[in-house]
Design an enzyme around this catalytic site. Structure first.
Site, PDB file in Angstrom:
ATOM      1  N   CYS A 122      -8.287  -1.473   7.418  1.00 45.67           N
ATOM      2  CA  CYS A 122      -6.871  -1.517   7.052  1.00 45.67           C
ATOM      3  C   CYS A 122      -6.350  -0.114   6.770  1.00 45.67           C
ATOM      4  O   CYS A 122      -5.274   0.268   7.236  1.00 45.67           O
ATOM      5  CB  CYS A 122      -6.668  -2.441   5.849  1.00 45.67           C
ATOM      6  SG  CYS A 122      -7.004  -4.165   6.273  1.00 45.67           S
ATOM      7  N   GLU A 161       0.832  -1.207   0.000  1.00 48.06           N
ATOM      8  CA  GLU A 161       0.000   0.000   0.000  1.00 48.06           C
ATOM      9  C   GLU A 161       0.868   1.259   0.000  1.00 48.06           C
ATOM     10  O   GLU A 161       1.739   1.424   0.829  1.00 48.06           O
ATOM     11  CB  GLU A 161      -0.933   0.000   1.218  1.00 48.06           C
ATOM     12  CG  GLU A 161      -1.940  -1.125   1.213  1.00 48.06           C
ATOM     13  CD  GLU A 161      -2.891  -1.094   0.018  1.00 48.06           C
ATOM     14  OE1 GLU A 161      -2.966  -0.061  -0.664  1.00 48.06           O
ATOM     15  OE2 GLU A 161      -3.540  -2.124  -0.239  1.00 48.06           O
ATOM     16  N   HIS A 202      -1.319  -5.547   2.086  1.00 51.73           N
ATOM     17  CA  HIS A 202      -2.529  -6.370   1.982  1.00 51.73           C
ATOM     18  C   HIS A 202      -2.144  -7.761   1.471  1.00 51.73           C
ATOM     19  O   HIS A 202      -1.373  -7.884   0.513  1.00 51.73           O
ATOM     20  CB  HIS A 202      -3.537  -5.735   1.014  1.00 51.73           C
ATOM     21  CG  HIS A 202      -4.634  -4.996   1.718  1.00 51.73           C
ATOM     22  ND1 HIS A 202      -4.906  -3.674   1.499  1.00 51.73           N
ATOM     23  CD2 HIS A 202      -5.560  -5.419   2.646  1.00 51.73           C
ATOM     24  CE1 HIS A 202      -5.940  -3.308   2.261  1.00 51.73           C
ATOM     25  NE2 HIS A 202      -6.349  -4.340   2.960  1.00 51.73           N
TER      26      HIS A 202
HETATM   27  N1  PCA Z   1      -8.897  -6.568   5.897  1.00 53.18           N
HETATM   28  C1  PCA Z   1      -9.846  -5.485   6.004  1.00 53.18           C
HETATM   29  C2  PCA Z   1      -9.950  -5.208   7.474  1.00 53.18           C
HETATM   30  C3  PCA Z   1      -9.376  -6.392   8.161  1.00 53.18           C
HETATM   31  C4  PCA Z   1      -8.648  -7.128   7.111  1.00 53.18           C
HETATM   32  O1  PCA Z   1      -7.921  -8.106   7.287  1.00 53.18           O
HETATM   33  C5  PCA Z   1      -9.447  -4.280   5.151  1.00 53.18           C
HETATM   34  O2  PCA Z   1      -8.866  -4.489   4.071  1.00 53.18           O
HETATM   35  O3  PCA Z   1      -9.731  -3.148   5.507  1.00 53.18           O
END
Ligand code: PCA
Length: 199
Positions: A141, A78, A162
């Site tokens: 996240c 990210e 992610h």
């Molecule tokens: N993914 C979500 C919140 C918790 C997770 O593991 C997200 O991408 O915001």
């Protein structure tokens, strides 16, 4: 000083979150630095307090936050977090914010403080494809990434990766996945890369 790695509990009706499962695969130390891991609640009201307590207890020299991106087939690095909460689905506490700032008056966006391109190159050498992502979403996240970049001192590298579905999720619903072991190898490489940059 320690390395802090966080994952998230399952959410959206799933029974598993690779970002939580992966924590058990991390070694206790990386390049001489102690690794502390923790699982955060998928709860917009509880996650900030949990994060703040971790920072106060451990004063990390590096913070890497992980979460699942259900619809992405590759690990994604990210680039930025935005000061906005706008949930498509309620969190695990039933909160459903819309058009709400994370920190009222805070900057609109904050850039990752991880060496993303170097991590991506290191992964490529190891045969692990990835993408650079321009949006961490507007859910938990992104919220945790924004708070990390706001609360940690600027000299502390911090950011968000992610993770794609793993074999456990793919067994429950056919979908693209990356084995959890490969994901753990990638995260270890990312942490080593960040620590080398700090040395
Ligand atoms: N993914 C979500 C919140 C918790 C997770 O593991 C997200 O991408 O915001």
């Amino acid at each position: 000083m320690k390395v802090l790695v966080t994952g998230f509990e399952p959410f959206a009706g799933l029974a598993h979150n690779p970002s939580q499962a992966l924590l058990a695969h991390l070694p206790p130390r990386i390049r001489g630095t102690e690794v502390v891991s923790a699982c955060l609640p998928v709860n917009a009201q509880q996650a900030p307090a949990a994060l703040k307590a971790l920072y106060q207890t451990h004063t990390p020299r590096l913070a890497l936050h992980l979460g699942l991106a259900q619809n992405r087939p590759l690990l994604s690095l990210e680039r930025l977090a935005v000061n906005l909460l706008d949930f498509d689905i309620p969190d695990n506490g039933g909160h459903h914010p819309k058009d709400a700032p994370i920190l009222p008056g805070g900057p609109l966006a904050l850039l990752s403080r991880l060496p993303l391109r170097i991590i991506q190159a290191r992964w490529a050498q190891a045969g692990i494809p990835s993408t650079l992502s321009n949006s961490a979403g507007l859910y938990l996240c992104n919220q945790v990434m924004y708070l990390a970049l706001s609360w940690l001192p600027p000299e502390v590298p911090a950011g968000f990766i992610h993770l794609p579905p793993d074999e456990t999720l793919a067994a429950q619903r056919p979908q693209a996945y990356v084995p959890l072991k490969t994901q753990a190898q990638a995260i270890l490489l990312a942490l080593e890369t960040c620590l080398e940059a700090l040395a």
